[in-house]
Design an enzyme around this catalytic site. Sequence first.
Site, mmCIF file in Angstrom:
data_model
loop_
_atom_site.group_PDB
_atom_site.id
_atom_site.type_symbol
_atom_site.label_atom_id
_atom_site.label_comp_id
_atom_site.label_asym_id
_atom_site.label_seq_id
_atom_site.Cartn_x
_atom_site.Cartn_y
_atom_site.Cartn_z
ATOM 1 N N GLY A 19 0.919 -1.309 -0.143
ATOM 2 C CA GLY A 19 -0.121 -0.268 0.226
ATOM 3 C C GLY A 19 1.015 1.294 0.103
ATOM 4 N NE ARG A 46 13.690 -10.843 6.003
ATOM 5 C CZ ARG A 46 14.193 -10.440 6.142
ATOM 6 N NH1 ARG A 46 15.493 -9.986 5.880
ATOM 7 N NH2 ARG A 46 14.829 -10.215 7.403
ATOM 8 C CG ASN A 91 2.733 4.813 5.770
ATOM 9 O OD1 ASN A 91 1.404 4.963 5.285
ATOM 10 N ND2 ASN A 91 2.498 3.022 5.561
ATOM 11 C CB ALA A 92 2.619 0.854 10.428
ATOM 12 C CE1 TYR A 156 -7.135 3.602 10.172
ATOM 13 C CE2 TYR A 156 -8.968 5.303 9.529
ATOM 14 C CZ TYR A 156 -7.677 5.015 9.445
ATOM 15 O OH TYR A 156 -6.724 5.341 8.185
ATOM 16 N N PRO A 186 -4.806 11.610 4.212
ATOM 17 C CG PRO A 186 -3.761 9.887 3.367
ATOM 18 C CD PRO A 186 -4.373 10.631 5.143
HETATM 19 N N1 LIG Z 1 -5.827 3.973 2.177
HETATM 20 C C1 LIG Z 1 -6.585 4.580 2.945
HETATM 21 O O1 LIG Z 1 -7.829 4.722 2.242
HETATM 22 C C2 LIG Z 1 -6.211 5.789 3.320
HETATM 23 C C3 LIG Z 1 -7.004 6.820 3.895
HETATM 24 C C4 LIG Z 1 -5.931 7.508 5.287
HETATM 25 C C5 LIG Z 1 -5.228 6.531 5.631
HETATM 26 N N2 LIG Z 1 -4.472 6.337 5.321
HETATM 27 C C6 LIG Z 1 -3.781 5.850 6.289
HETATM 28 O O2 LIG Z 1 -2.371 5.651 5.867
HETATM 29 C C7 LIG Z 1 -1.455 4.693 6.042
HETATM 30 C C8 LIG Z 1 -1.040 3.920 5.107
HETATM 31 O O3 LIG Z 1 -2.630 2.873 4.815
HETATM 32 P P1 LIG Z 1 -1.923 1.527 3.523
HETATM 33 O O4 LIG Z 1 -4.031 1.905 2.936
HETATM 34 O O5 LIG Z 1 -1.127 1.999 3.146
HETATM 35 O O6 LIG Z 1 -2.568 0.692 4.909
HETATM 36 P P2 LIG Z 1 -2.697 -1.111 4.776
HETATM 37 O O7 LIG Z 1 -3.590 -2.008 5.507
HETATM 38 O O8 LIG Z 1 -2.393 -1.455 3.092
HETATM 39 O O9 LIG Z 1 -1.080 -0.908 4.722
HETATM 40 C C9 LIG Z 1 -0.476 -1.380 6.377
HETATM 41 C C10 LIG Z 1 0.952 -1.508 6.606
HETATM 42 O O10 LIG Z 1 0.618 -1.521 7.985
HETATM 43 C C11 LIG Z 1 0.916 -2.969 8.440
HETATM 44 N N3 LIG Z 1 1.373 -2.974 10.011
HETATM 45 C C12 LIG Z 1 -0.065 -3.046 10.863
HETATM 46 N N4 LIG Z 1 0.143 -3.366 11.680
HETATM 47 C C13 LIG Z 1 1.572 -3.060 12.017
HETATM 48 C C14 LIG Z 1 1.477 -3.596 13.114
HETATM 49 N N5 LIG Z 1 1.773 -4.435 14.722
HETATM 50 N N6 LIG Z 1 4.026 -3.424 13.265
HETATM 51 C C15 LIG Z 1 3.768 -3.270 11.652
HETATM 52 N N7 LIG Z 1 3.165 -3.559 11.169
HETATM 53 C C16 LIG Z 1 1.823 -3.218 11.370
HETATM 54 C C17 LIG Z 1 0.695 -3.968 7.281
HETATM 55 O O11 LIG Z 1 1.552 -5.007 7.718
HETATM 56 C C18 LIG Z 1 0.706 -3.433 6.196
HETATM 57 O O12 LIG Z 1 2.315 -3.825 5.723
HETATM 58 C C19 LIG Z 1 -1.966 4.442 7.563
HETATM 59 O O13 LIG Z 1 -1.620 4.831 8.468
HETATM 60 C C20 LIG Z 1 -3.840 4.389 7.226
HETATM 61 O O14 LIG Z 1 -4.182 4.711 8.461
HETATM 62 C C21 LIG Z 1 -4.705 5.338 4.631
#
Ligand SMILES: NC(=O)c1ccc[n+]([C@@H]2O[C@H](COP(=O)([O-])OP(=O)(O)OC[C@H]3O[C@@H](n4cnc5c(N)ncnc54)[C@H](O)[C@@H]3O)[C@@H](O)[C@H]2O)c1
Length: 248
Positions: A19, A46, A91-92, A156, A186
């Site tokens: 993501g 990885r 970001n996670a 959340y 976002p």
């Molecule tokens: N996608 C959206 O629509 C959106 C919108 C607003 C904000 N966001 C924010 O953007 C960021 C990234 O979102 P995304 O859509 O890429 O999310 P995603 O779920 O696709 O990816 C999140 C990543 O974080 C990792 N992760 C989760 N829990 C973890 C933990 N305990 N320890 C280590 N790593 C962990 C996951 O393994 C994953 O690789 C997040 O903070 C999300 O809240 C996303």
Amino acid sequence: MPGTALSDRTALITGSAQGLGAALVRAFLAEGARVVALDVDDEANRATARALDPGGQRVLPLHADLRDLDAIERAHRAAEDWSPVDVLVNNAARPLAVPLWDITPEDWDEVFAVNLRAVFFLTRAVAAGMRERGWGRIVNMASVAGQTPRPTGAAYGSSKAGLISLTRVFATELAPHGITVNAVAPAMTDTPMVRAVSPEQLAELTAQVPLGRIATPEEVARLVVFLAAEGSFVTGATYDINGGTLMR
Ligand SMILES: NC(=O)c1ccc[n+]([C@@H]2O[C@H](COP(=O)([O-])OP(=O)(O)OC[C@H]3O[C@@H](n4cnc5c(N)ncnc54)[C@H](O)[C@@H]3O)[C@@H](O)[C@H]2O)c1
């Protein structure tokens, strides 16, 4: 590659396996930075690192579960041993879209452990090194869900609102040390997090975006790179990147 503001800087990016995190790794590499890529999903992380850095010289994949404070400390030490961290992107996140009646205490704690507690402890650890070196850029991935209420967003959304507040507090305390701290908020972005939404729901949500589509991860990553590379006089700010979903 010609020098950029991030050439030979080191960025630590959490949630890097997929993501937005994977797009961030790619964007920072394109600017000439080295990247410490941290995720709980070791195999996917990885694989992403190998795909984006086939030579294995510029990305250090690290396995850590951000719910675990000891794991955060170990990951921080491993990162600093590899290369002092100049840029941190928190970001996670742990998503949760559940009506308030159905949120369990375990869900609540897990969302806050990843989305807020881990950000506090990792940022404090990384900021100590930045303070010694007198330079640092920190960007927190918030969300429009932290700025305006959404049904199913009790945990959340509150964690993201807390993250926006934490961003300002860190910005205030770290400003005297040459460290800027900002948030990016976002709305829906095309990542695996959003692919869990049904096509009907996605169409309905997209129709509410004035620009008529959801963001690409690359668009959001470019804003984060801008703040890290060019945002020398920007701190404590939350940058909206939401296609007009929320105008303020
Ligand atoms: N996608 C959206 O629509 C959106 C919108 C607003 C904000 N966001 C924010 O953007 C960021 C990234 O979102 P995304 O859509 O890429 O999310 P995603 O779920 O696709 O990816 C999140 C990543 O974080 C990792 N992760 C989760 N829990 C973890 C933990 N305990 N320890 C280590 N790593 C962990 C996951 O393994 C994953 O690789 C997040 O903070 C999300 O809240 C996303």
